[in-house]
Design a protein around this motif. Structure first.
Motif, short mmCIF file in Angstrom:
data_model
loop_
_atom_site.label_atom_id
_atom_site.label_comp_id
_atom_site.label_asym_id
_atom_site.label_seq_id
_atom_site.Cartn_x
_atom_site.Cartn_y
_atom_site.Cartn_z
N HIS A 34 0.83 -1.21 0.00
CA HIS A 34 0.00 0.00 0.00
C HIS A 34 0.87 1.26 0.00
O HIS A 34 0.60 2.22 -0.73
N HIS A 78 -0.87 -6.32 -6.65
CA HIS A 78 -1.19 -6.13 -5.24
C HIS A 78 -2.52 -6.80 -4.89
O HIS A 78 -2.64 -7.46 -3.85
N GLU A 98 -3.09 -9.57 -2.03
CA GLU A 98 -4.05 -9.33 -0.94
C GLU A 98 -5.08 -10.46 -0.90
O GLU A 98 -5.39 -10.99 0.18
N HIS A 150 -10.25 2.95 -1.62
CA HIS A 150 -10.36 1.50 -1.46
C HIS A 150 -9.62 1.05 -0.21
O HIS A 150 -10.13 0.22 0.56
N ASP A 153 -9.89 -2.13 2.59
CA ASP A 153 -8.74 -2.85 3.13
C ASP A 153 -8.66 -2.72 4.66
O ASP A 153 -8.30 -3.68 5.35
FE FE2 Z 1 -5.07 -3.22 -0.87
#
Ligand code: FE2
Ligand code: FE2
Length: 140
Positions: free
Chosen positions: A29, A66, A70, A122, A127
């Motif tokens: 991130h 990513h 995740e 987001h 997250d």
């Molecule tokens: Fe993320």
């Protein structure tokens, strides 16, 4: 009075409050936010930069990599909203494609800033909701 465009786009800093408590995800991130900041500066400095499009492709590829990393931890931590979250990833990816690669009506810097906002939203809205499961899986 003149306006410095590069200054006016600002820079989104990494804040500890963005942390979801998982080291590699937090590192990704942090790196993504930094990459978007750099992309915004580049788009502001020269809207005709022929390197912007390849840079946008690279940025979207980094975002999608990513998302894959995740999503790989979701089953490991017992996260129950996997499918909803994965749909959000698809929506973010589609939005970034539209903004950064397909929308020829927006100035590159406006598209870059809008894309950065979508990513940060987001992280904050979806997250951070994973943090509870991360901490629970870690026995905290
Ligand atoms: Fe993320
Ligand atoms: Fe996510």
């Amino acid at each position: 009075m003149t306006t410095n465009t590069v200054t006016s786009i600002g820079s989104v800093p990494w804040l500890e409050s963005f942390s979801i408590g998982h080291d590699s995800i937090d590192d990704e991130h942090r790196d993504l936010i930094q990459s978007f900041n750099e992309f915004c500066v580049r788009a502001a400095e020269d809207p005709h930069d022929t390197g912007l499009r390849p840079a946008a492709h690279g940025l979207i590829a980094k975002v999608e990599a990513h998302f894959a990393s995740e999503e790989a931890i979701f089953p490991l931590i017992g996260y129950r909203r996997r499918l909803t979250h994965m749909r959000e990833h698809l929506a973010v990816g589609n939005s970034l494609h539209s903004l950064l690669l397909n929308d020829t009506h927006m100035a590159p810097v406006d598209a870059a800033v809008a894309g950065r906002l979508i990513l940060v939203e987001h992280i904050l809205r979806h997250d951070l909701a994973v943090k509870t499961w991360v901490l629970h899986a870690a026995g905290q």
